[in-house]
Design a protein around this motif. Structure first.
Motif, PDB file in Angstrom:
ATOM      1  N   VAL A   1       0.902  -1.538  -0.402  1.00  0.00           N
ATOM      2  CA  VAL A   1      -0.123  -0.264  -0.189  1.00  0.00           C
ATOM      3  C   VAL A   1       0.399   1.621  -0.210  1.00  0.00           C
ATOM      4  O   VAL A   1       1.059   2.003   0.850  1.00  0.00           O
ATOM      5  CB  VAL A   1      -0.826  -0.090   1.264  1.00  0.00           C
ATOM      6  CG1 VAL A   1      -1.950   1.003   0.969  1.00  0.00           C
ATOM      7  CG2 VAL A   1      -1.786  -1.258   1.262  1.00  0.00           C
TER       8      VAL A   1
ATOM      9  N   ASP B   1       1.089   4.526   0.633  1.00  0.00           N
ATOM     10  CA  ASP B   1       0.110   5.787   1.232  1.00  0.00           C
ATOM     11  C   ASP B   1       0.410   7.041   1.210  1.00  0.00           C
ATOM     12  O   ASP B   1       1.195   7.564   1.469  1.00  0.00           O
ATOM     13  CB  ASP B   1       0.141   5.005   2.777  1.00  0.00           C
ATOM     14  CG  ASP B   1      -0.230   5.959   3.676  1.00  0.00           C
ATOM     15  OD1 ASP B   1      -1.396   6.784   2.888  1.00  0.00           O
ATOM     16  OD2 ASP B   1      -0.001   6.208   4.860  1.00  0.00           O
ATOM     17  N   GLY B   2       0.496   7.398  -0.383  1.00  0.00           N
ATOM     18  CA  GLY B   2       1.303   8.956  -1.216  1.00  0.00           C
ATOM     19  C   GLY B   2       1.621   9.824  -0.323  1.00  0.00           C
ATOM     20  O   GLY B   2       2.181  10.707  -0.602  1.00  0.00           O
TER      21      GLY B   2
ATOM     22  N   GLU C   1      -2.887   2.583  -4.776  1.00  0.00           N
ATOM     23  CA  GLU C   1      -2.115   3.366  -4.827  1.00  0.00           C
ATOM     24  C   GLU C   1      -3.381   4.367  -3.507  1.00  0.00           C
ATOM     25  O   GLU C   1      -4.010   4.511  -4.422  1.00  0.00           O
ATOM     26  CB  GLU C   1      -1.520   3.891  -5.989  1.00  0.00           C
ATOM     27  CG  GLU C   1      -0.606   2.899  -6.510  1.00  0.00           C
ATOM     28  CD  GLU C   1      -0.294   3.083  -7.960  1.00  0.00           C
ATOM     29  OE1 GLU C   1      -0.936   4.242  -8.509  1.00  0.00           O
ATOM     30  OE2 GLU C   1       0.798   2.910  -8.511  1.00  0.00           O
ATOM     31  N   LYS C   2      -2.956   5.319  -3.220  1.00  0.00           N
ATOM     32  CA  LYS C   2      -3.510   6.059  -2.527  1.00  0.00           C
ATOM     33  C   LYS C   2      -2.858   6.709  -2.586  1.00  0.00           C
ATOM     34  O   LYS C   2      -1.713   7.097  -2.201  1.00  0.00           O
ATOM     35  CB  LYS C   2      -3.662   5.660  -0.661  1.00  0.00           C
ATOM     36  CG  LYS C   2      -3.975   4.249  -0.600  1.00  0.00           C
ATOM     37  CD  LYS C   2      -4.155   4.531   1.144  1.00  0.00           C
ATOM     38  CE  LYS C   2      -4.933   4.712   1.091  1.00  0.00           C
ATOM     39  NZ  LYS C   2      -5.414   4.553   2.676  1.00  0.00           N
ATOM     40  N   ASP C   3      -3.624   8.487  -3.169  1.00  0.00           N
ATOM     41  CA  ASP C   3      -2.644   9.477  -3.113  1.00  0.00           C
ATOM     42  C   ASP C   3      -3.103  10.714  -2.641  1.00  0.00           C
ATOM     43  O   ASP C   3      -2.249  11.858  -2.037  1.00  0.00           O
ATOM     44  CB  ASP C   3      -3.568  10.777  -4.604  1.00  0.00           C
ATOM     45  CG  ASP C   3      -4.034   9.353  -5.826  1.00  0.00           C
ATOM     46  OD1 ASP C   3      -3.326   9.123  -6.618  1.00  0.00           O
ATOM     47  OD2 ASP C   3      -4.393   9.743  -6.695  1.00  0.00           O
TER      48      ASP C   3
ATOM     49  N   GLU D   1      -2.492   9.190   4.697  1.00  0.00           N
ATOM     50  CA  GLU D   1      -3.722   9.052   5.490  1.00  0.00           C
ATOM     51  C   GLU D   1      -3.301   8.407   6.946  1.00  0.00           C
ATOM     52  O   GLU D   1      -4.488   8.356   7.760  1.00  0.00           O
ATOM     53  CB  GLU D   1      -4.856   7.956   4.723  1.00  0.00           C
ATOM     54  CG  GLU D   1      -5.657   8.636   3.813  1.00  0.00           C
ATOM     55  CD  GLU D   1      -6.315   8.006   3.253  1.00  0.00           C
ATOM     56  OE1 GLU D   1      -7.671   8.408   2.870  1.00  0.00           O
ATOM     57  OE2 GLU D   1      -7.015   6.855   3.062  1.00  0.00           O
TER      58      GLU D   1
ATOM     59  N   ALA E   1      -4.097   2.674   6.148  1.00  0.00           N
ATOM     60  CA  ALA E   1      -3.300   1.820   5.106  1.00  0.00           C
ATOM     61  C   ALA E   1      -2.890   0.132   5.163  1.00  0.00           C
ATOM     62  O   ALA E   1      -3.916  -0.951   4.019  1.00  0.00           O
ATOM     63  CB  ALA E   1      -1.824   2.202   4.994  1.00  0.00           C
TER      64      ALA E   1
ATOM     65  N   SER F   1      -6.763  -0.417   4.408  1.00  0.00           N
ATOM     66  CA  SER F   1      -7.231  -0.404   2.796  1.00  0.00           C
ATOM     67  C   SER F   1      -6.396  -1.878   2.288  1.00  0.00           C
ATOM     68  O   SER F   1      -7.136  -2.596   1.280  1.00  0.00           O
ATOM     69  CB  SER F   1      -6.275   0.946   2.335  1.00  0.00           C
ATOM     70  OG  SER F   1      -6.906   1.672   2.483  1.00  0.00           O
TER      71      SER F   1
END
Length: 352
Positions: A40, A42-43, A66-68, A71, A76, A79
């Motif tokens: 993950v 995490d941005g 993929e997290k933009d 958080e 993470a 997710s």
């Protein structure tokens, strides 16, 4: 086995480009082949995402989330849980690594228990991660339990043995997590601990295996206990309430278990005093004294003072100072420990 994936391994990664490839490749080289790696991003704003995409192109067992937006660790992991398909879920931190038979050892010797618990290696490295200065083996006696009270009591023993508060030395049944709708919460510092108390309450079988093949790496110049958190004492109270609640609910909060929880509370309370010597705290001597007085007057502290009984020299010393209820003695012990850590972190790690 109906499920072709034995273990889903979740790797949360935030700006982890320096260590990420070594971490994921150590998982992909496992002798247990029917695994999936859920990485993950995490941005991150470094090369984390690029590295993960290359790894995914190389091995189809790598799934990239993929997290933009960053958080945090709990989000993470949540997710990763959402897309996991394995019989078990495991976790590996992006700056750690595992020996190639770690997960096969846990999976095979875990006897399909609801929770599989393993030991680990605590590696203190130089900041460049080129040399291991100190490597400590953390483990417990292996066993298998089906009695609920015995299972819960092992949680207290695991906490005393420095094996409870993490997720990366355990395998969790995915069905239990999903059926109980369990998620990682946003508590600072104790999100793993709180998750484990909730999961442990759902466990019907527990296996502790003879395996220390996970390498927990600390490579920062700054010791963890030097990092200042203004609400550290409140966090530790929540930590104590969580595990005490688990013990009380299952009828084992008495005798040796109560003593162990009290010992751990005092240990972490003193660690909080040490943190308050960090330059980032910027407390005057008067503020330090007042914070220690408030700590000693807290109901959690009074309960620990009443019940603690040390089992080794370190515990006996900490308990003696804490039970004295002397703000000066607690201040002095915290100052000495802080000095030892800042003087030589390697030497301090050898004493732990």
């Amino acid at each position: 086995m109906e499920n072709s994936i034995a273990v889903s391994i979740i790797v949360p990664a935030y700006n982890a480009a320096k260590s990420l490839r070594n971490c994921v490749e150590s998982i992909l080289s496992q002798t247990l082949k029917n695994i999936e790696v859920i990485a993950v991003d995490d941005g991150s704003n470094d090369d984390t995402r690029k590295i993960l995409r290359v790894l995914a192109d190389t091995d189809p067992r790598v799934i990239v989330v993929e997290k933009d937006k960053n958080e945090g660790l709990s989000a993470a992991r949540n997710s990763g849980i959402e897309v996991a398909k394995g019989e078990y879920i495991g976790f590996v931190d992006a700056d750690d690594w595992v020996e190639n038979d770690a997960f096969e050892n846990m999976y095979t010797n875990g006897k399909h228990a609801d929770l599989v618990l393993a030991g680990y290696r605590h590696d203190s490295m130089d900041e460049a991660r080129t040399r291991v200065n100190v490597s400590r083996k953390i483990c417990m006696r292996p066993g298998y339990w089906e009695d609920k009270q015995q299972i819960v009591m092992q949680a207290a023993y695991a906490d005393t043995s420095k094996m409870f508060a993490y997720t990366w030395n355990k395998l969790y049944k995915r069905d239990i997590i999903l059926n109980c709708q369990m998620q990682f919460s946003k508590e600072v510092l104790i999100e793993d601990f709180v998750f484990n108390t909730k999961y442990w309450d759902q466990v019907s079988t527990l296996a502790i295996v003879d395996c220390t093949k996970y390498h927990y790496v600390k490579a920062s110049k700054e010791a963890l206990t030097q990092k200042f958190l203004p609400d550290f004492f409140a966090i530790m109270n929540s930590r104590f309430d969580a595990i005490k609640g688990l013990m009380s609910k299952n009828g084992v909060y008495s005798g040796e278990i109560r003593q162990q929880l009290a010992n751990m509370y005092i240990k972490h309370a003193i660690a909080g005093v040490v943190r308050n010597f960090s330059p980032k705290a910027n407390y005057s001597l008067g503020e330090q004294r007042n914070r220690i007085k408030e700590l000693l007057a807290d109901s959690h502290s009074k309960e620990a003072q009443k019940n603690a009984k040390g089992n080794n020299k370190q515990e006996k010393l900490c308990n003696f100072v804490f039970k004295s209820k002397s703000a000066f003695l607690v201040f002095l012990l915290g100052k000495v420990i802080f000095w030892m850590q800042t003087k030589s972190k390697t030497a301090f790690d050898k004493l732990k």
